[in-house]
Design a protein around this motif. Structure first.
Motif, PDB file in Angstrom:
ATOM      1  N   HIS A  94       0.855  -1.195   0.000  1.00 28.33           N
ATOM      2  CA  HIS A  94       0.000   0.000   0.000  1.00 28.33           C
ATOM      3  C   HIS A  94       0.890   1.243   0.000  1.00 28.33           C
ATOM      4  O   HIS A  94       1.967   1.247   0.609  1.00 28.33           O
ATOM      5  CB  HIS A  94      -0.915  -0.007   1.226  1.00 28.33           C
ATOM      6  CG  HIS A  94      -1.955   1.065   1.147  1.00 28.33           C
ATOM      7  ND1 HIS A  94      -1.703   2.364   1.521  1.00 28.33           N
ATOM      8  CD2 HIS A  94      -3.227   1.047   0.690  1.00 28.33           C
ATOM      9  CE1 HIS A  94      -2.792   3.093   1.308  1.00 28.33           C
ATOM     10  NE2 HIS A  94      -3.726   2.314   0.807  1.00 28.33           N
ATOM     11  N   ILE A 169      -5.385   8.969  -3.445  1.00 34.96           N
ATOM     12  CA  ILE A 169      -5.729   8.256  -2.209  1.00 34.96           C
ATOM     13  C   ILE A 169      -6.073   9.235  -1.099  1.00 34.96           C
ATOM     14  O   ILE A 169      -5.244  10.051  -0.690  1.00 34.96           O
ATOM     15  CB  ILE A 169      -4.578   7.326  -1.765  1.00 34.96           C
ATOM     16  CG1 ILE A 169      -4.360   6.252  -2.824  1.00 34.96           C
ATOM     17  CG2 ILE A 169      -4.890   6.703  -0.413  1.00 34.96           C
ATOM     18  CD1 ILE A 169      -3.246   5.292  -2.499  1.00 34.96           C
ATOM     19  N   GLY A 209      -8.491   4.780  -4.909  1.00 34.02           N
ATOM     20  CA  GLY A 209      -8.173   6.206  -4.844  1.00 34.02           C
ATOM     21  C   GLY A 209      -9.451   7.006  -4.958  1.00 34.02           C
ATOM     22  O   GLY A 209      -9.935   7.245  -6.063  1.00 34.02           O
ATOM     23  N   SER A 210     -10.014   7.368  -3.775  1.00 35.58           N
ATOM     24  CA  SER A 210     -11.219   8.194  -3.716  1.00 35.58           C
ATOM     25  C   SER A 210     -12.414   7.593  -4.458  1.00 35.58           C
ATOM     26  O   SER A 210     -13.215   8.329  -5.050  1.00 35.58           O
ATOM     27  CB  SER A 210     -10.915   9.618  -4.217  1.00 35.58           C
ATOM     28  OG  SER A 210      -9.950  10.234  -3.370  1.00 35.58           O
TER      29      SER A 210
HETATM   30  C1  PEP Z   1      -6.670   3.233  -0.019  1.00 34.60           C
HETATM   31  O1  PEP Z   1      -6.038   3.676   0.908  1.00 34.60           O
HETATM   32  O2  PEP Z   1      -6.460   2.062  -0.397  1.00 34.60           O
HETATM   33  C2  PEP Z   1      -7.645   4.103  -0.668  1.00 34.60           C
HETATM   34  C3  PEP Z   1      -7.976   3.840  -1.885  1.00 34.60           C
HETATM   35  O3  PEP Z   1      -8.136   5.166   0.078  1.00 34.60           O
HETATM   36  P1  PEP Z   1      -9.344   6.172  -0.338  1.00 34.60           P
HETATM   37  O4  PEP Z   1     -10.452   5.319  -0.935  1.00 34.60           O
HETATM   38  O5  PEP Z   1      -9.760   6.816   0.944  1.00 34.60           O
HETATM   39  O6  PEP Z   1      -8.794   7.112  -1.342  1.00 34.60           O
END
Ligand code: PEP
Length: 254
Positions: A94, A169, A209-210
């Protein structure tokens, strides 16, 4: 490819909050949707969440592990321990592990091998930082993150790749469906050259990612996007269920 949606809870949720979230998910995601689902709580919630998801469509994943089997590694958790509490999946590489905790590619390569040997299914994350994208280095970064880890002793069939552009992210700046598709196609083509076309075309590549319920359908409609790794939106039952529903719909499985 069977779509796969996983929630990465990161360093969030007490056991009581986790119980409430799982209860909400069980209510919203009744039966067995035609996709794979996982939740990845913190280590201390794994045992209670394993119990709470029994009989549901959700499987258990961890967010990290050590590459050694056991020994003097204070603060670390082994693959065997994860299996012992019911984990099927483990996230490796990650971007927070890479960039906040400084985990290099060679360490991740060891973790992937240890996890697979133990029988865990790896979710291996790759993704470029904003300055790397702006300098036109996205493909070079993805290629390096692939080359550092993959080889004949890694079973591509027992692994999922998550493309997670670091700039997306937790920022609310989601990749466009076209940006995601382009990166996913590139990852698949690189893995076809490390392995072969057949194995690469069977590989599941999640976007992360979001991702939100409101943008998931468009992202998941891309041909090389096979699901999502979800951070923030995995912490609320309605939001995560909305992403699951959007994925089922986008893949024409409703
Ligand atoms: C993640 O950390 O794997 C991620 C995708 O976070 P977010 O969905 O909050 O962007």
């Amino acid at each position: 490819r069977r779509p796969f949606v996983a929630g990465n809870w990161k360093m969030n949720m007490t056991r009581a909050q986790a119980a409430e979230l799982i209860a909400g998910l069980r209510q919203r995601v009744a039966g067995k949707p035609p996709i794979d689902l996982a939740v990845c709580p913190s280590f201390v919630c794994l045992v209670s969440v394993a119990e709470a998801i029994k009989g549901s469509a959700f499987k258990l994943g961890a967010q990290n592990m050590h590459f050694e089997a056991n020994g003097a590694f204070t603060g670390e958790i082994s693959a065997e321990m994860l299996l012992d509490v019911g984990c099927k999946y483990v996230i490796i590489g990650h971007s927070e592990r890479r960039h906040v905790f400084g985990e290099p590619g060679e360490l991740l390569a060891k973790k992937v091998r240890t996890a697979q040997k133990a029988g865990l299914h790896v979710i291996y994350c790759v993704g470029e930082k904003l300055d790397e994208r702006e300098r036109g280095q996205t493909e070079a970064v993805l290629e390096r993150q692939i080359n550092e880890v993959f080889g004949p002793d890694v079973a591509l069939g027992e692994l999922t790749v998550a493309y997670e552009p670091v700039w997306a992210i937790g920022t609310g700046h989601v990749a466009t469906p076209a940006q995601a598709q382009e990166a996913h196609r590139f990852i698949r083509s690189r893995l076809a050259s490390v392995y072969n076309e057949g194995l690469a075309s069977a590989l599941r590549i999640q976007y992360g990612g979001s991702v939100k319920a409101s943008n998931a359908k468009e992202l998941m409609s891309q041909p090389d996007v096979d699901g999502a790794l979800v951070g923030g939106a995995a912490l609320k039952a309605d939001d995560f269920a909305g992403i699951i529903e959007a994925t089922v719909a986008a893949k024409g499985l409703a």
